[in-house]
Design a protein around this motif. Sequence first.
Motif, PDB file in Angstrom:
ATOM      1  N   HIS A 170      39.964  36.493  51.000  1.00 16.54           N
ATOM      2  CA  HIS A 170      40.997  36.098  51.869  1.00 16.54           C
ATOM      3  C   HIS A 170      40.910  34.582  52.094  1.00 16.54           C
ATOM      4  O   HIS A 170      40.065  33.888  52.673  1.00 16.54           O
ATOM      5  N   GLU A 180      40.151  32.577  55.300  1.00 17.01           N
ATOM      6  CA  GLU A 180      38.778  32.817  56.017  1.00 17.01           C
ATOM      7  C   GLU A 180      37.588  31.810  55.537  1.00 17.01           C
ATOM      8  O   GLU A 180      36.943  32.008  54.598  1.00 17.01           O
ATOM      9  N   ARG A 201      46.275  33.879  53.987  1.00 17.21           N
ATOM     10  CA  ARG A 201      45.054  35.155  53.973  1.00 17.21           C
ATOM     11  C   ARG A 201      45.473  35.433  52.304  1.00 17.21           C
ATOM     12  O   ARG A 201      44.519  35.790  51.500  1.00 17.21           O
ATOM     13  N   HIS A 222      33.641  37.182  55.211  1.00 20.70           N
ATOM     14  CA  HIS A 222      34.792  37.403  55.628  1.00 20.70           C
ATOM     15  C   HIS A 222      34.860  36.908  57.045  1.00 20.70           C
ATOM     16  O   HIS A 222      33.958  36.535  57.704  1.00 20.70           O
ATOM     17  N   SER A 223      36.084  36.864  57.564  1.00 21.28           N
ATOM     18  CA  SER A 223      36.279  36.706  59.010  1.00 21.28           C
ATOM     19  C   SER A 223      37.538  37.464  59.732  1.00 21.28           C
ATOM     20  O   SER A 223      37.961  38.196  58.704  1.00 21.28           O
ATOM     21  N   GLU A 269      31.958  40.388  58.285  1.00 21.88           N
ATOM     22  CA  GLU A 269      33.117  39.643  59.050  1.00 21.88           C
ATOM     23  C   GLU A 269      32.244  38.732  60.168  1.00 21.88           C
ATOM     24  O   GLU A 269      31.745  39.092  61.071  1.00 21.88           O
TER      25      GLU A 269
HETATM   26 ZN   LIG Z   1      38.804  39.092  55.028  1.00 25.24          ZN
END
Ligand SMILES: [Zn+2]
Length: 330
Positions: A50, A53, A100, A144-145, A206
Amino acid sequence: MNVPIEVKFPDIERWKRGRVAAPGERALPWVWTYAAPIAGPHVCVTALVHGNEVCGAIAADALLDALESGLRPQRGRLSVVFANVEAYRRFDAARPFASRAVDEDFNRLWDGATLDGARDSIELRRARELRPFFDGVDHLLDLHSMQEPAPPIALAGDTEKGLALARALAMPEHILVDSGHKAGKRLRDYADFGAAERSRSALLIECGQHWEANVGNVARQATLRFLEHFEVCDHAALQRLGRGLAPVPRSTQRVIDITAVVTVRSAGFRWRRPLRGLEVIAEAGTSIALDGDTDVRTPHADAVMVMPSPEPKVGQTAVRIGRVRAMTAA
Ligand SMILES: [Zn+2]
């Protein structure tokens, strides 16, 4: 939503050309591979699935710096991938959520029908370009975040091997056991990564809210734990790489099993009130949203709200609901 941007976005343009581990291999942009003389697994760290991120880019940038300064895998292969750089390049602090993806979510494309299908998008082109590469990866860490402030969460998928990998890293504290989204398959569940009977595995972490100060630190620590677990790099070298990073404790991890996925069905979807990531709603049947005429209620007591999306669109996941698994003697 007004979220502070506390992290610096690394300039990753110097990583565009990519690197192959042996002559004759096909170089892919933004894919760097290093090989050891001794056989072993091919492990891979992915950033920017993404585009906004940034934590993965911070970890990948730091790891590549070390590799380009002489760090080498001691067995197998080590790859670092920046997945959706087109989206990352579009990051605009005035509209931070917009980058994103460019055309569509890169992390909903990872089934054969979509990858082999006729649809076209910037993300699908990149996924098709990377697919043969990922077919050769044995173990994947996908960084990810999250949109909303919440403690970091490991997304283990729905296989025992995914859970075992999350436990092997001993971070973060929360592990989610889940099978993804109705909107499409994630990279972490692609092909053998999500197949219980195969040994190839993947873990998505995440690392916190997208732009909170600690998010890059969590991503870097997770990367070091992942490399340590697979004995890809010399222990002392990884220790040196971790020097100066804020420690992340080895925690007793809590497993959250997903019991329900709330997917938005109507354009009139609205929350009863904003939800916090990992907040627990004690009472069963509590109304959390209205989706057209449907009252969305918690299906059971002590429902954990996993990654609520503040403004979800039709077809997207609004929130996943889970239950903390009872502790078992490990
Ligand atoms: Zn993500």
